[in-house]
Design a protein around this motif. Structure first.
Motif, short mmCIF file in Angstrom:
data_model
loop_
_atom_site.label_atom_id
_atom_site.label_comp_id
_atom_site.label_asym_id
_atom_site.label_seq_id
_atom_site.Cartn_x
_atom_site.Cartn_y
_atom_site.Cartn_z
N HIS A 22 24.72 -23.86 -47.38
CA HIS A 22 25.34 -23.26 -46.18
C HIS A 22 24.33 -23.24 -45.04
O HIS A 22 24.66 -23.64 -43.91
N VAL A 23 23.12 -22.77 -45.32
CA VAL A 23 22.08 -22.71 -44.29
C VAL A 23 21.71 -24.11 -43.84
O VAL A 23 21.51 -24.37 -42.64
N ARG A 24 21.64 -25.03 -44.78
CA ARG A 24 21.29 -26.42 -44.43
C ARG A 24 22.28 -26.99 -43.42
O ARG A 24 21.89 -27.60 -42.42
N LYS A 25 23.57 -26.77 -43.65
CA LYS A 25 24.59 -27.28 -42.73
C LYS A 25 24.49 -26.62 -41.36
O LYS A 25 24.71 -27.26 -40.33
N LEU A 26 24.13 -25.33 -41.34
CA LEU A 26 24.02 -24.61 -40.08
C LEU A 26 22.89 -25.15 -39.21
O LEU A 26 23.01 -25.23 -37.99
N VAL A 27 21.76 -25.50 -39.84
CA VAL A 27 20.57 -25.84 -39.05
C VAL A 27 20.32 -27.34 -38.98
O VAL A 27 19.44 -27.77 -38.23
N GLY A 29 20.02 -30.79 -37.83
CA GLY A 29 20.08 -31.37 -36.50
C GLY A 29 19.75 -30.41 -35.38
O GLY A 29 19.71 -30.82 -34.21
N ALA A 30 19.51 -29.13 -35.70
CA ALA A 30 19.14 -28.17 -34.66
C ALA A 30 17.73 -28.43 -34.17
O ALA A 30 16.89 -28.98 -34.88
N ALA A 31 17.46 -28.02 -32.94
CA ALA A 31 16.13 -28.25 -32.35
C ALA A 31 15.08 -27.39 -33.07
O ALA A 31 15.37 -26.27 -33.50
N PRO A 32 13.85 -27.92 -33.22
CA PRO A 32 12.77 -27.12 -33.80
C PRO A 32 12.61 -25.80 -33.05
O PRO A 32 12.70 -25.76 -31.82
N GLY A 33 12.45 -24.72 -33.81
CA GLY A 33 12.32 -23.40 -33.20
C GLY A 33 13.61 -22.62 -33.17
O GLY A 33 13.63 -21.43 -32.84
N THR A 34 14.74 -23.29 -33.51
CA THR A 34 16.02 -22.58 -33.56
C THR A 34 16.00 -21.56 -34.70
O THR A 34 15.64 -21.90 -35.83
N PRO A 35 16.41 -20.32 -34.45
CA PRO A 35 16.38 -19.31 -35.52
C PRO A 35 17.36 -19.65 -36.64
O PRO A 35 18.48 -20.09 -36.38
N ALA A 36 16.93 -19.44 -37.88
CA ALA A 36 17.83 -19.55 -39.03
C ALA A 36 18.49 -18.20 -39.26
O ALA A 36 18.00 -17.17 -38.77
N PRO A 37 19.61 -18.15 -39.96
CA PRO A 37 20.22 -16.85 -40.27
C PRO A 37 19.22 -15.96 -40.99
O PRO A 37 18.43 -16.43 -41.81
N SER A 38 19.25 -14.68 -40.71
CA SER A 38 18.32 -13.76 -41.35
C SER A 38 18.75 -13.48 -42.78
O SER A 38 19.91 -13.69 -43.17
N GLU A 39 17.80 -13.00 -43.58
CA GLU A 39 18.12 -12.64 -44.96
C GLU A 39 19.21 -11.58 -45.00
O GLU A 39 20.13 -11.64 -45.83
N ARG A 40 19.13 -10.61 -44.10
CA ARG A 40 20.12 -9.53 -44.07
C ARG A 40 21.52 -10.08 -43.81
O ARG A 40 22.50 -9.69 -44.45
N GLU A 41 21.63 -11.01 -42.85
CA GLU A 41 22.93 -11.61 -42.55
C GLU A 41 23.51 -12.35 -43.75
O GLU A 41 24.70 -12.23 -44.05
N LEU A 42 22.66 -13.08 -44.44
CA LEU A 42 23.12 -13.87 -45.58
C LEU A 42 23.49 -12.99 -46.77
O LEU A 42 24.46 -13.28 -47.48
N VAL A 43 22.72 -11.94 -46.98
CA VAL A 43 23.06 -10.99 -48.05
C VAL A 43 24.44 -10.40 -47.79
O VAL A 43 25.28 -10.30 -48.68
#
Length: 243
Positions: A22-27, A29-43
């Motif tokens: 899920h996280v892989r699909k979200l990020v 092709g995103a530009a370097p420095g783009t925030p990934a989902p936080s652990e809290r959000e994913l939990v």
């Protein structure tokens, strides 16, 4: 309902894979420095344990798709095989979303001692520029840095306001470092460094000492010695296969 023969460990692995992809699909092709989902959000989103989410993110960090920045979070990483230029302090903190600040502590012409002269490839006793700076970012003292330059690298630099960024000034002269030799050593701060770097009285004061010899083509353009607060700054190195 869990299928017959499916263990708790297998179920946890499947959850980890679901979160990871899920996280892989979200990020992707995103530009370097783009925030990934936080652990809290994913939990919260997947209803899984924090350990499962961390395992998923760890896998993407190992792959090089994500990178962690202490105190800030997890972000899309720069490609590992991307050739990078020699980075200045200002550029390093800019990648962390901060602005570098410089306080000049000393700027004068001195005679080169044997070690600095050898590194700059000048005669011992030659006139050189010594520039001592306190570097700050995010309102915190990060590093004390001594820079040594041959006078003809930045002519007249002491006759005006010292530049905010040494590498920007070198770039304007067509002398941006193309490669450098860096050595890194763990140490404790001196009494003066403790005060400049805002260590509390009696507090252990670990620093990373970085010695750099930066070269443009075949010309040495900078020799520097820096002491970084190791609890406020992380040094990143990119390594690749030898040619």
């Amino acid at each position: 309902m869990r299928r017959v023969g499916q263990t708790v460990e297998t179920a946890r692995e499947l959850k980890h894979v679901v979160v990871r992809e899920h996280v892989r699909k979200l990020v992707q092709g995103a530009a370097p420095g783009t925030p990934a989902p936080s652990e809290r959000e994913l939990v919260s989103q997947f209803g899984v344990a924090r350990m499962t989410v961390r395992q998923a993110l760890d896998a993407l960090v190992v792959e090089g798709l994500l990178e962690r920045m202490p105190g800030r979070g997890t972000f899309v990483a720069r490609p590992r095989r991307q050739q990078t230029q020699v980075a200045s302090f200002s550029e390093a903190v800019a990648r962390r979303g901060q602005v570098a600040e410089t306080v000049t502590l000393l700027a004068r012409v001195e005679q080169a001692g044997p070690g600095v002269a050898r590194a700059l490839e000048v005669e011992a006793g030659s006139a050189i520029v010594h520039w001592r700076r306190l570097r700050r970012a995010g309102g915190e003292a990060i590093c004390v840095q001594d820079v040594y330059l041959a006078p003809d690298v930045l002519p007249g630099v002491l006759e005006s306001v010292m530049p905010e960024s040494l590498y920007e000034a070198l770039c304007l002269r067509g002398l941006r470092p193309t490669w450098s030799e860096d050595s890194i050593q763990a140490d404790l701060a001196s009494d003066e460094e403790r005060e400049l770097l805002d260590f509390a009285a009696g507090e252990l004061a670990p620093v990373l000492r970085v010695s750099r010899r930066a070269v443009h083509g075949e010309r040495v353009v900078e020799v520097s010695r820096s002491a970084y607060r190791s609890d406020r700054f992380t040094l990143y190195l990119q390594l690749g296969p030898s040619s």
